[in-house]
Design a protein around this motif. Sequence first.
Motif: not given
Length: 290
Positions: A185-200, A213-221, A232-234
Amino acid sequence: SDGGQNWRSINSSMEQRLLFGMPGAIGVSPDYANDHTIFVAGISPWGLARSRNGGAWWERANTGLPVYDIVSLALSPAYPSDGTLFGASASRGVFRSTNQGGLWQAANTGLPTLNLTLVAVSPAFASARTVVAISNGGGVFKSTDGGDSWQTINSGLTTLNVRDLVISPNYSSDETLFAGTNAGVFRSVNGGATWTLSRTGYGYKAVAISPRFAADGTLYVAGSSGILRSTDRGATWTDISAGMGHTSVVDISVGEEASGHTVFAATMGGGVWQYTVGGAPPVATSTATP
């Protein structure tokens, strides 16, 4: 309307049943409570159909579409006023309609591949005009002018086999994207300009994000090994698959409720499962095989 306890068919004729024999995508108006509009993309015989009465009757909505392989639909959050929706084709790129599906036109300028698997719009599309598309083999693409032009945004991705992507509900301020790939799973916090690995990991086929998400920072894969949750936002992940009879998950979705949210998971051969955050372990809501 009862949390998935009961289902009914909304195919009103034999011809329309043929359309739904192999649906590619479903799109629902953000103002469904008032306009009762649904779009369904399929292989034959129409390619794309629209209902304006909650599925009681369907009409063709394929003028301008040269193909029947629309695999993803995305409606503008301002659809009732701007009439805009997008369709991603598995062979011909992005198509756009600005009159509620009455006429479609190709919107592919800048796309390096036309073999797409998903298109999604920013929650603030009406003002920011941001649209994102993915290709399983080509990576991620973004438009900031409503689909007039596209740019590739793969910097930091270690694979171009992107299987799913979600946009933060608060994208206009946090610019956050998550992509599920065959390498993690990859995450970008700048609209896709760069990506970082969140979960292998391997084979993450689906990603879903909390409406809060803005309040609870929750997502699922999800993927062949079950479902993981991050609160915690990944940054960190926890396996929540305990209690599921089938862990090979092909799609997930999150529904908001007053007390939190509920996760629905479609599995390979195990039907649909439901998980309420803070509640009991997952339970099956359907015995049907997807």
